[in-house]
Scaffold this motif. Structure first.
Motif, PDB file in Angstrom:
ATOM      1  N   ALA A 186      30.092  51.969  51.088  1.00 43.46           N
ATOM      2  CA  ALA A 186      30.315  51.237  49.770  1.00 43.46           C
ATOM      3  C   ALA A 186      31.471  50.602  50.140  1.00 43.46           C
ATOM      4  CB  ALA A 186      30.393  52.029  48.546  1.00 43.46           C
ATOM      5  N   ASP A 187      31.679  49.111  49.630  1.00 44.56           N
ATOM      6  CA  ASP A 187      33.012  48.397  49.639  1.00 44.56           C
ATOM      7  C   ASP A 187      34.001  49.105  49.012  1.00 44.56           C
ATOM      8  OD1 ASP A 187      31.725  46.705  51.246  1.00 44.56           O
ATOM      9  OD2 ASP A 187      31.242  45.282  49.750  1.00 44.56           O
ATOM     10  N   ILE A 188      35.375  49.092  49.557  1.00 47.35           N
ATOM     11  CA  ILE A 188      36.505  49.591  48.870  1.00 47.35           C
ATOM     12  C   ILE A 188      37.193  48.184  48.072  1.00 47.35           C
ATOM     13  CG2 ILE A 188      38.646  50.271  48.861  1.00 47.35           C
ATOM     14  CD1 ILE A 188      37.983  51.616  51.473  1.00 47.35           C
ATOM     15  N   LYS A 189      36.913  48.353  46.435  1.00 45.88           N
ATOM     16  CA  LYS A 189      37.073  47.123  45.609  1.00 45.88           C
ATOM     17  C   LYS A 189      38.822  47.313  45.415  1.00 45.88           C
ATOM     18  CE  LYS A 189      32.511  46.668  43.614  1.00 45.88           C
ATOM     19  NZ  LYS A 189      31.911  46.593  42.404  1.00 45.88           N
ATOM     20  N   ILE A 190      39.228  46.044  45.825  1.00 50.37           N
ATOM     21  CA  ILE A 190      40.799  46.021  45.487  1.00 50.37           C
ATOM     22  C   ILE A 190      40.958  44.918  44.197  1.00 50.37           C
ATOM     23  CG2 ILE A 190      43.052  45.106  46.306  1.00 50.37           C
ATOM     24  CD1 ILE A 190      42.083  46.292  49.253  1.00 50.37           C
ATOM     25  N   GLY A 191      41.568  45.008  43.304  1.00 53.72           N
ATOM     26  CA  GLY A 191      41.686  44.188  42.296  1.00 53.72           C
ATOM     27  C   GLY A 191      43.084  43.201  42.312  1.00 53.72           C
ATOM     28  N   ALA A 192      42.973  41.925  41.919  1.00 52.62           N
ATOM     29  CA  ALA A 192      44.191  41.291  41.619  1.00 52.62           C
ATOM     30  C   ALA A 192      44.111  40.429  40.289  1.00 52.62           C
ATOM     31  CB  ALA A 192      44.267  40.520  42.974  1.00 52.62           C
ATOM     32  N   VAL A 193      45.072  40.097  39.980  1.00 56.06           N
ATOM     33  CA  VAL A 193      45.524  39.335  38.667  1.00 56.06           C
ATOM     34  C   VAL A 193      46.797  38.533  39.113  1.00 56.06           C
ATOM     35  CG1 VAL A 193      45.730  39.172  36.153  1.00 56.06           C
ATOM     36  CG2 VAL A 193      44.441  40.917  37.215  1.00 56.06           C
ATOM     37  N   VAL A 194      46.745  37.392  39.362  1.00 55.01           N
ATOM     38  CA  VAL A 194      47.880  36.404  39.340  1.00 55.01           C
ATOM     39  C   VAL A 194      47.877  35.303  38.606  1.00 55.01           C
ATOM     40  CG1 VAL A 194      48.295  37.369  41.914  1.00 55.01           C
ATOM     41  CG2 VAL A 194      46.923  35.567  41.529  1.00 55.01           C
ATOM     42  N   GLU A 199      47.549  32.009  39.308  1.00 54.16           N
ATOM     43  CA  GLU A 199      47.197  30.974  40.395  1.00 54.16           C
ATOM     44  C   GLU A 199      47.637  29.595  39.760  1.00 54.16           C
ATOM     45  OE1 GLU A 199      44.052  30.169  43.896  1.00 54.16           O
ATOM     46  OE2 GLU A 199      43.565  31.478  42.100  1.00 54.16           O
ATOM     47  N   THR A 200      47.171  29.282  38.504  1.00 55.46           N
ATOM     48  CA  THR A 200      47.418  28.112  37.736  1.00 55.46           C
ATOM     49  C   THR A 200      48.347  28.509  36.554  1.00 55.46           C
ATOM     50  OG1 THR A 200      45.699  28.404  36.294  1.00 55.46           O
ATOM     51  CG2 THR A 200      45.220  27.292  38.158  1.00 55.46           C
ATOM     52  N   GLY A 201      48.616  27.243  35.914  1.00 56.50           N
ATOM     53  CA  GLY A 201      49.785  27.524  34.764  1.00 56.50           C
ATOM     54  C   GLY A 201      51.162  27.377  35.093  1.00 56.50           C
ATOM     55  N   PRO A 202      51.936  27.580  34.054  1.00 61.79           N
ATOM     56  CA  PRO A 202      53.513  27.443  34.541  1.00 61.79           C
ATOM     57  C   PRO A 202      54.167  28.144  35.534  1.00 61.79           C
ATOM     58  CG  PRO A 202      53.109  28.545  32.314  1.00 61.79           C
ATOM     59  CD  PRO A 202      51.954  28.220  32.768  1.00 61.79           C
ATOM     60  N   ALA A 203      53.509  29.087  35.993  1.00 59.76           N
ATOM     61  CA  ALA A 203      54.160  30.041  37.091  1.00 59.76           C
ATOM     62  C   ALA A 203      53.146  29.792  38.329  1.00 59.76           C
ATOM     63  CB  ALA A 203      53.933  31.487  36.609  1.00 59.76           C
ATOM     64  N   SER A 204      52.626  28.762  38.165  1.00 60.61           N
ATOM     65  CA  SER A 204      51.615  28.641  39.642  1.00 60.61           C
ATOM     66  C   SER A 204      52.398  28.439  40.865  1.00 60.61           C
ATOM     67  CB  SER A 204      50.769  27.229  39.155  1.00 60.61           C
ATOM     68  OG  SER A 204      51.530  26.166  39.247  1.00 60.61           O
ATOM     69  N   SER A 205      53.614  27.909  40.994  1.00 61.66           N
ATOM     70  CA  SER A 205      54.443  27.819  42.157  1.00 61.66           C
ATOM     71  C   SER A 205      54.605  29.355  42.519  1.00 61.66           C
ATOM     72  CB  SER A 205      55.718  27.071  41.773  1.00 61.66           C
ATOM     73  OG  SER A 205      56.416  27.864  41.020  1.00 61.66           O
ATOM     74  N   LEU A 206      54.582  30.407  41.782  1.00 62.03           N
ATOM     75  CA  LEU A 206      54.801  31.481  42.394  1.00 62.03           C
ATOM     76  C   LEU A 206      53.305  32.130  42.627  1.00 62.03           C
ATOM     77  CD1 LEU A 206      57.174  31.087  40.284  1.00 62.03           C
ATOM     78  CD2 LEU A 206      57.463  33.436  40.007  1.00 62.03           C
ATOM     79  N   TYR A 209      41.295  37.693  39.810  1.00 65.20           N
ATOM     80  CA  TYR A 209      41.200  36.630  38.632  1.00 65.20           C
ATOM     81  C   TYR A 209      42.681  36.089  38.414  1.00 65.20           C
ATOM     82  CZ  TYR A 209      37.464  39.584  37.293  1.00 65.20           C
ATOM     83  OH  TYR A 209      36.153  40.216  37.179  1.00 65.20           O
ATOM     84  N   ASP A 210      42.689  34.860  37.875  1.00 64.66           N
ATOM     85  CA  ASP A 210      43.819  33.833  37.443  1.00 64.66           C
ATOM     86  C   ASP A 210      43.892  34.066  35.936  1.00 64.66           C
ATOM     87  OD1 ASP A 210      45.703  32.054  37.088  1.00 64.66           O
ATOM     88  OD2 ASP A 210      44.001  30.487  37.304  1.00 64.66           O
ATOM     89  N   ASP A 211      45.186  34.638  35.614  1.00 63.52           N
ATOM     90  CA  ASP A 211      45.618  34.628  34.127  1.00 63.52           C
ATOM     91  C   ASP A 211      46.252  33.349  33.667  1.00 63.52           C
ATOM     92  OD1 ASP A 211      48.301  34.909  35.060  1.00 63.52           O
ATOM     93  OD2 ASP A 211      47.922  37.015  35.149  1.00 63.52           O
ATOM     94  N   GLY A 212      46.575  32.469  34.438  1.00 64.42           N
ATOM     95  CA  GLY A 212      47.168  31.215  33.887  1.00 64.42           C
ATOM     96  C   GLY A 212      48.773  31.320  33.565  1.00 64.42           C
ATOM     97  N   GLY A 213      49.150  32.579  33.637  1.00 63.89           N
ATOM     98  CA  GLY A 213      50.554  32.955  33.168  1.00 63.89           C
ATOM     99  C   GLY A 213      50.561  33.618  31.749  1.00 63.89           C
ATOM    100  N   ASP A 214      49.090  34.146  31.168  1.00 66.63           N
ATOM    101  CA  ASP A 214      49.010  34.398  29.939  1.00 66.63           C
ATOM    102  C   ASP A 214      49.162  35.940  29.936  1.00 66.63           C
ATOM    103  OD1 ASP A 214      47.927  35.358  27.389  1.00 66.63           O
ATOM    104  OD2 ASP A 214      46.894  33.599  27.082  1.00 66.63           O
ATOM    105  N   PRO A 215      49.963  36.563  29.402  1.00 69.84           N
ATOM    106  CA  PRO A 215      49.894  38.108  29.246  1.00 69.84           C
ATOM    107  C   PRO A 215      48.775  38.624  28.901  1.00 69.84           C
ATOM    108  CG  PRO A 215      51.867  37.404  28.995  1.00 69.84           C
ATOM    109  CD  PRO A 215      51.098  36.371  28.667  1.00 69.84           C
ATOM    110  N   VAL A 262      46.920  44.599  42.559  1.00 72.63           N
ATOM    111  CA  VAL A 262      48.078  43.915  42.981  1.00 72.63           C
ATOM    112  C   VAL A 262      48.054  42.988  42.038  1.00 72.63           C
ATOM    113  CG1 VAL A 262      48.175  44.914  45.144  1.00 72.63           C
ATOM    114  CG2 VAL A 262      46.994  42.901  44.492  1.00 72.63           C
ATOM    115  N   GLY A 263      49.349  42.405  41.708  1.00 72.84           N
ATOM    116  CA  GLY A 263      49.494  40.967  40.842  1.00 72.84           C
ATOM    117  C   GLY A 263      50.491  41.155  40.107  1.00 72.84           C
ATOM    118  N   GLY A 264      50.216  40.500  38.773  1.00 73.25           N
ATOM    119  CA  GLY A 264      51.403  40.420  37.798  1.00 73.25           C
ATOM    120  C   GLY A 264      52.686  39.497  38.155  1.00 73.25           C
ATOM    121  N   THR A 265      52.249  38.312  38.442  1.00 69.99           N
ATOM    122  CA  THR A 265      52.797  37.237  38.968  1.00 69.99           C
ATOM    123  C   THR A 265      54.246  37.189  37.884  1.00 69.99           C
ATOM    124  OG1 THR A 265      51.183  35.787  39.815  1.00 69.99           O
ATOM    125  CG2 THR A 265      53.459  34.660  39.335  1.00 69.99           C
TER     126      THR A 265
END
Length: 379
Positions: A22-30, A32-39, A70-76, A96-99
């Motif tokens: 089985a694949d080892i699944k790693i999750g990320a939420v950053v 990627e777009t929105g007001p914090a996209s430069s980060l 997933y891309d949260d667009g800077g929305d908590p 990992v994540g939480g820009t």
């Protein structure tokens, strides 16, 4: 004989039908777009790149790593929804994540409730203080940034300052930390102004600060577009007092948004990643930052950034933990992360423990100054 052949055949068929590892699944939420996209954009690019590199080298103990990002667009609120989806639907073993501070706090609430390890990429001290069992982070804290900045100010004989802060989660947190640190650092805050995340002009606040008697320097605690606006307004008003920014804008994008001429002389605490070529050859971080810089810039066709470096370090820490954990169960991975010692990253050398889920000290910060559109180390 027939039975033996049939049994052997059955075993062969079972072996053929047996599922692959089985694949080892790693999750990320950053963000990627929105007001914090430069980060968030360089974070997303880094995470994808490192998972590809990991699998190209054989994965984790012979198993492939599967990234669900997933891309949260800077929305908590979206960050919390996506974190819940990662845990409940996607079945990830770590996240990992939480820009930003706001999105990190939302994700860690899910991580702690579900007991899935989470490595944050945001700066506020509240993320890891007090220590939470399943939450770690890679950037320096805002409190450490205040300490580093105030040490530099005092070395320059600057003790009376103006503070201007964003009202976002990071800005508000760092403002509170700087006010607390100032009380024991010999720094007097003689002006204290704030601005909102959508404010497009801060000249009224900067004018109020400039007019305070005896003021010697100005510190902005913020990230995103606001600090660049402040830097431009600062130059437009002709203010000549030293200007300091937070580690939340330690990237070439900040210089571009501010304008190199406007940003000339601005100081901020940053990481070795921005000045890799200037590091001493014996500095243990030099080969790490130069290798990441080369890989990222080749893969992304864009300049490396501090924020991508935070993601790089998080993925390094997680990968090492996955390799040494006795199983891919979240609790075992959490324990392996907490036992991380001596891991040299782009941000510093990490030494986690049961009482320290940051693992960095003040020496990991470098005081940087913007000079001729680039960065230089402040000796």
């Amino acid at each position: 004989m027939k039975r033996i052949v049939t049994g052997a055949l059955a075993l062969a068929l079972l072996a053929t039908a047996a599922p692959a590892l089985a694949d080892i699944k790693i999750g990320a939420v950053v963000s990627e777009t929105g007001p914090a996209s430069s980060l968030g954009d360089p974070e997303a690019k880094t995470i994808r790149m490192m998972v590809e590199e990991l699998n190209a080298k054989g994965g984790i103990k012979g198993e492939k790593a599967k990234l669900v990002l997933y891309d949260d667009g800077g929305d908590p609120s979206k960050a919390k929804t996506f974190a819940t989806r990662l845990v409940e639907d996607d079945g990830v073993v770590a996240m990992v994540g939480g820009t930003t501070t706001g999105t990190s706090l939302a994700i860690l609430a899910v991580a702690e409730e579900s007991k899935v390890p989470f490595i944050s990429l945001a700066g506020a001290i509240e993320i890891i203080d007090p220590v939470k069992p399943f939450t770690f982070k890679t950037p320096h804290t805002d409190r450490m940034a205040c300490q580093k900045i105030f040490d530099d100010m005092k070395a320059r004989g600057l003790t009376k300052i103006g503070l201007i802060s964003g009202t976002d989660g990071f800005g508000a947190s760092m403002r509170a930390q700087c006010i607390a640190v100032a009380k024991t650092s010999g720094i007097e805050i003689v002006a204290d102004e704030t601005y909102g995340p959508k404010d497009a002009d801060m000249t009224p606040q900067l004018t109020n600060i400039r007019n305070k008697p005896g003021i010697q320097a100005v510190l902005n605690t913020g990230f995103g577009q606001g600090p660049a606006t402040i830097t431009r307004n600062y130059a437009q008003l002709g203010i000549t007092l030293p200007l300091y920014q937070s580690h939340g804008v330690a990237s070439n994008a900040f210089i571009e948004l501010s304008g190199a001429k406007n940003a000339e002389g601005v100081r901020l605490p940053g990481t070795a990643l921005l000045v890799g070529e200037l590091l001493d050859p014996k500095d243990p971080q030099k080969p790490v930052v130069l290798a990441y810089k080369a890989s990222f810039e080749k893969a992304a066709n864009a300049p490396v950034s501090t924020f991508g470096g935070y993601a790089h370090d998080a993925m390094r820490i997680l990968t090492e933990a996955l390799n040494k954990a006795p199983s891919a169960k979240p609790a075992a991975i959490r324990d392996a992360i907490e036992s991380t010692t001596g891991l040299v990253g782009t941000t510093g050398t990490y030494n986690y423990s049961k009482t320290d889920h940051l693992g960095l000290d003040l020496s990991a910060f470098r005081m940087l100054e913007i000079s001729n559109g680039g960065w230089k180390l402040v000796k």
